[in-house]
Design a protein around this motif. Sequence first.
Motif, PDB file in Angstrom:
ATOM      1  N   ASN A   1      -1.938  -1.436  19.267  1.00 33.21           N
ATOM      2  CA  ASN A   1      -1.934  -1.772  17.902  1.00 33.21           C
ATOM      3  C   ASN A   1      -0.387  -1.686  17.113  1.00 33.21           C
ATOM      4  O   ASN A   1      -0.708  -2.311  16.429  1.00 33.21           O
ATOM      5  CB  ASN A   1      -2.733  -1.101  17.442  1.00 33.21           C
ATOM      6  N   ARG A   2       0.597  -0.933  17.996  1.00 29.73           N
ATOM      7  CA  ARG A   2       1.667  -0.799  17.423  1.00 29.73           C
ATOM      8  C   ARG A   2       1.619   0.095  15.789  1.00 29.73           C
ATOM      9  O   ARG A   2       2.197  -0.692  15.008  1.00 29.73           O
ATOM     10  CB  ARG A   2       2.450  -2.021  17.453  1.00 29.73           C
ATOM     11  N   HIS A   3       1.277   0.839  15.874  1.00 27.61           N
ATOM     12  CA  HIS A   3       0.645   1.339  14.560  1.00 27.61           C
ATOM     13  C   HIS A   3       2.147   1.928  13.943  1.00 27.61           C
ATOM     14  O   HIS A   3       2.527   1.932  12.363  1.00 27.61           O
ATOM     15  CB  HIS A   3      -0.466   2.485  14.579  1.00 27.61           C
ATOM     16  N   ASP A   4       3.561   1.522  14.270  1.00 25.49           N
ATOM     17  CA  ASP A   4       4.272   2.534  13.944  1.00 25.49           C
ATOM     18  C   ASP A   4       5.372   1.537  13.240  1.00 25.49           C
ATOM     19  O   ASP A   4       6.114   1.585  12.443  1.00 25.49           O
ATOM     20  CB  ASP A   4       5.628   2.697  15.820  1.00 25.49           C
ATOM     21  N   LEU A   5       4.706   0.101  13.508  1.00 25.31           N
ATOM     22  CA  LEU A   5       5.575  -0.668  12.934  1.00 25.31           C
ATOM     23  C   LEU A   5       4.744  -1.341  11.527  1.00 25.31           C
ATOM     24  O   LEU A   5       5.460  -1.178   9.837  1.00 25.31           O
ATOM     25  CB  LEU A   5       5.708  -2.581  13.403  1.00 25.31           C
ATOM     26  N   LEU A   6       3.781  -0.914  11.261  1.00 24.89           N
ATOM     27  CA  LEU A   6       2.893  -0.530   9.902  1.00 24.89           C
ATOM     28  C   LEU A   6       3.491   0.295   9.322  1.00 24.89           C
ATOM     29  O   LEU A   6       3.593   0.125   8.314  1.00 24.89           O
ATOM     30  CB  LEU A   6       1.456  -0.658  10.482  1.00 24.89           C
ATOM     31  N   VAL A   7       3.394   1.730  10.653  1.00 28.34           N
ATOM     32  CA  VAL A   7       3.700   2.625   9.223  1.00 28.34           C
ATOM     33  C   VAL A   7       5.651   2.767   8.429  1.00 28.34           C
ATOM     34  O   VAL A   7       6.002   2.740   7.650  1.00 28.34           O
ATOM     35  CB  VAL A   7       3.583   3.674  10.282  1.00 28.34           C
ATOM     36  N   THR A   8       6.020   2.201   9.493  1.00 24.51           N
ATOM     37  CA  THR A   8       7.652   1.999   9.640  1.00 24.51           C
ATOM     38  C   THR A   8       7.874   0.960   8.405  1.00 24.51           C
ATOM     39  O   THR A   8       8.196   0.820   7.183  1.00 24.51           O
ATOM     40  CB  THR A   8       8.447   1.449  10.545  1.00 24.51           C
ATOM     41  N   GLY A   9       7.176  -0.317   7.996  1.00 21.61           N
ATOM     42  CA  GLY A   9       6.975  -1.207   7.234  1.00 21.61           C
ATOM     43  C   GLY A   9       7.099  -0.304   6.025  1.00 21.61           C
ATOM     44  O   GLY A   9       7.517  -0.921   4.276  1.00 21.61           O
ATOM     45  N   PHE A  10       6.010   0.440   5.645  1.00 22.45           N
ATOM     46  CA  PHE A  10       5.374   1.189   4.263  1.00 22.45           C
ATOM     47  C   PHE A  10       6.212   2.062   4.287  1.00 22.45           C
ATOM     48  O   PHE A  10       6.245   3.006   3.045  1.00 22.45           O
ATOM     49  CB  PHE A  10       4.242   1.490   4.515  1.00 22.45           C
ATOM     50  N   LEU A  11       7.547   2.810   5.282  1.00 28.88           N
ATOM     51  CA  LEU A  11       8.340   3.748   4.523  1.00 28.88           C
ATOM     52  C   LEU A  11       9.422   3.502   4.159  1.00 28.88           C
ATOM     53  O   LEU A  11      10.124   4.053   2.703  1.00 28.88           O
ATOM     54  CB  LEU A  11       8.904   4.260   6.124  1.00 28.88           C
ATOM     55  N   ALA A  12       9.725   2.197   4.490  1.00 28.45           N
ATOM     56  CA  ALA A  12      10.668   1.273   4.164  1.00 28.45           C
ATOM     57  C   ALA A  12      10.068   0.622   2.918  1.00 28.45           C
ATOM     58  O   ALA A  12      10.961   0.730   1.816  1.00 28.45           O
ATOM     59  CB  ALA A  12      10.868  -0.351   4.709  1.00 28.45           C
ATOM     60  N   TRP A  13       8.692  -0.073   2.357  1.00 31.27           N
ATOM     61  CA  TRP A  13       8.116   0.437   0.695  1.00 31.27           C
ATOM     62  C   TRP A  13       9.141   1.335  -0.136  1.00 31.27           C
ATOM     63  O   TRP A  13       8.771   0.876  -0.969  1.00 31.27           O
ATOM     64  CB  TRP A  13       6.782   0.076   1.249  1.00 31.27           C
ATOM     65  N   GLN A  14       8.883   2.027   1.171  1.00 33.18           N
ATOM     66  CA  GLN A  14       8.831   3.745  -0.374  1.00 33.18           C
ATOM     67  C   GLN A  14      10.426   3.862  -1.064  1.00 33.18           C
ATOM     68  O   GLN A  14      10.606   4.226  -1.771  1.00 33.18           O
ATOM     69  CB  GLN A  14       8.600   5.276   0.444  1.00 33.18           C
ATOM     70  N   ARG A  15      11.191   3.448   0.182  1.00 36.98           N
ATOM     71  CA  ARG A  15      12.246   3.322  -0.197  1.00 36.98           C
ATOM     72  C   ARG A  15      12.951   2.334  -0.509  1.00 36.98           C
ATOM     73  O   ARG A  15      13.936   2.593  -1.955  1.00 36.98           O
ATOM     74  CB  ARG A  15      13.279   3.460   1.209  1.00 36.98           C
ATOM     75  N   ILE A  16      12.357   1.171  -0.613  1.00 39.19           N
ATOM     76  CA  ILE A  16      12.235   0.361  -1.596  1.00 39.19           C
ATOM     77  C   ILE A  16      12.070   0.528  -3.033  1.00 39.19           C
ATOM     78  O   ILE A  16      12.864   0.200  -4.110  1.00 39.19           O
ATOM     79  CB  ILE A  16      12.018  -0.809  -1.394  1.00 39.19           C
ATOM     80  N   PHE A  17      11.364   1.231  -3.283  1.00 37.07           N
ATOM     81  CA  PHE A  17      10.829   1.472  -4.624  1.00 37.07           C
ATOM     82  C   PHE A  17      10.277   3.231  -4.794  1.00 37.07           C
ATOM     83  O   PHE A  17       8.953   3.570  -5.205  1.00 37.07           O
ATOM     84  CB  PHE A  17       9.129   1.159  -4.951  1.00 37.07           C
ATOM     85  N   PRO A  18      12.114   4.374  -4.632  1.00 38.82           N
ATOM     86  CA  PRO A  18      11.590   4.773  -4.572  1.00 38.82           C
ATOM     87  C   PRO A  18      11.166   6.126  -5.807  1.00 38.82           C
ATOM     88  O   PRO A  18      10.859   7.418  -5.918  1.00 38.82           O
ATOM     89  CB  PRO A  18      13.294   6.623  -4.496  1.00 38.82           C
ATOM     90  N   PHE A  19      11.100   5.545  -6.743  1.00 38.82           N
ATOM     91  CA  PHE A  19      10.941   5.247  -8.604  1.00 38.82           C
ATOM     92  C   PHE A  19       9.378   5.583  -8.907  1.00 38.82           C
ATOM     93  O   PHE A  19       9.246   6.096  -9.918  1.00 38.82           O
ATOM     94  CB  PHE A  19      12.027   5.027  -9.048  1.00 38.82           C
ATOM     95  N   LEU A  20       8.688   4.965  -7.698  1.00 40.25           N
ATOM     96  CA  LEU A  20       7.617   4.295  -8.497  1.00 40.25           C
ATOM     97  C   LEU A  20       6.835   5.507  -7.593  1.00 40.25           C
ATOM     98  O   LEU A  20       6.435   5.053  -5.760  1.00 40.25           O
ATOM     99  CB  LEU A  20       7.206   3.192  -7.737  1.00 40.25           C
ATOM    100  N   PRO A  21       5.329   6.481  -8.034  1.00 37.52           N
ATOM    101  CA  PRO A  21       4.552   7.429  -7.179  1.00 37.52           C
ATOM    102  C   PRO A  21       4.127   6.803  -6.448  1.00 37.52           C
ATOM    103  O   PRO A  21       3.908   7.164  -4.979  1.00 37.52           O
ATOM    104  CB  PRO A  21       4.142   8.272  -8.896  1.00 37.52           C
ATOM    105  N   THR A  22       4.349   5.721  -6.852  1.00 33.87           N
ATOM    106  CA  THR A  22       2.864   4.642  -5.537  1.00 33.87           C
ATOM    107  C   THR A  22       2.942   3.973  -4.202  1.00 33.87           C
ATOM    108  O   THR A  22       2.091   3.689  -3.766  1.00 33.87           O
ATOM    109  CB  THR A  22       1.995   3.067  -7.007  1.00 33.87           C
ATOM    110  N   SER A  23       4.710   4.180  -4.915  1.00 36.57           N
ATOM    111  CA  SER A  23       5.326   3.525  -3.415  1.00 36.57           C
ATOM    112  C   SER A  23       4.465   4.654  -1.770  1.00 36.57           C
ATOM    113  O   SER A  23       4.284   4.703  -0.855  1.00 36.57           O
ATOM    114  CB  SER A  23       6.798   3.230  -3.439  1.00 36.57           C
ATOM    115  N   ARG A  24       4.753   6.318  -2.489  1.00 37.48           N
ATOM    116  CA  ARG A  24       4.379   6.860  -1.435  1.00 37.48           C
ATOM    117  C   ARG A  24       2.779   6.970  -0.569  1.00 37.48           C
ATOM    118  O   ARG A  24       1.648   7.503  -0.113  1.00 37.48           O
ATOM    119  CB  ARG A  24       4.854   8.752  -2.670  1.00 37.48           C
ATOM    120  N   VAL A  25       1.600   6.933  -2.160  1.00 35.79           N
ATOM    121  CA  VAL A  25       0.303   6.512  -2.079  1.00 35.79           C
ATOM    122  C   VAL A  25       0.465   5.696  -1.305  1.00 35.79           C
ATOM    123  O   VAL A  25      -0.470   5.865   0.023  1.00 35.79           O
ATOM    124  CB  VAL A  25      -0.224   6.110  -3.770  1.00 35.79           C
ATOM    125  N   ALA A  26       0.864   4.717  -1.192  1.00 28.71           N
ATOM    126  CA  ALA A  26       1.222   3.257  -0.004  1.00 28.71           C
ATOM    127  C   ALA A  26       1.369   4.274   1.294  1.00 28.71           C
ATOM    128  O   ALA A  26       0.208   3.672   1.844  1.00 28.71           O
ATOM    129  CB  ALA A  26       1.587   1.986  -1.042  1.00 28.71           C
TER     130      ALA A  26
END
Length: 255
Positions: free
Chosen positions: A158-183
């Motif tokens: 199911n290529r879960h790595d792509l999904l996880v990678t996308g949200f790791l990038a999301w966390q790097r796009i918004f590093p100042f938002l705790p909710t990016s880590r939550v997501a």
Amino acid sequence: MSAELAGRTLMPLVVVALLWPVPVLLSRARWTSRAPKAAAITWVVYALVTAYTLLLTLAFSADSWAIAGLLLLWMLGRLLQTVYTLRGSQRRHQDALAMVAIYDPELRVHVVDDDRALAYCLPNGAQPMVVVTRGCLELADDAELRAILAHERSHAQNRHDLLVTGFLAWQRIFPFLPTSRVAADAVCAVTEAWADDAAAAHVSHDVTLRAIMRLGSGVPGGLDGVGWQPDPATMARVRRLLDQMPERRRYAAGL
């Protein structure tokens, strides 16, 4: 108040809602554990809608699509940087496995001579690798091993790595938002639940539960009397599987 002015006033509020309370509420929603595939799609839609709304709000507020374009380029750059960094780490891991792992054609896994009981899926483009240790093969019985491999192959197929990678990038796009880590954490939990469901469908819920506990405890045979202290993420997986089993089994498990 004109419609344009009302739009300019409301859109920043929508962005704030999308960046703060929405991911918190979604991460706490109970239905996501019951339907991890739908939850994964919901998280992807959330990220796309949030990014689009943010760019649109910036363009309207600054009266300049150029600024929104620069932000879009920066976001894409962070995504590409994340992919490049993770891919480099995966290549180094693959090089190390090439020296120490032996491929088992019967199980279709790469086996590492290590006493620790470990199993994981290593992304490798269109051909992800399932890796297990000798300790895992010795610890798990046949049914538990089938559950473990079904779990890891679900990650691969199911290529879960792509999904996880996308949200790791999301966390790097918004590093100042705790909710990016939550997501990012919530998406990781969703992929684990998705893979657990695949394992349970392949064998059974109780065998999948036993496999999780077996790897977590590192103890062959029964778990009676073992002082098992799982991390919160593993405990959440255990409770979720217990919720899907008959009530009498939940009481028997003592959780």
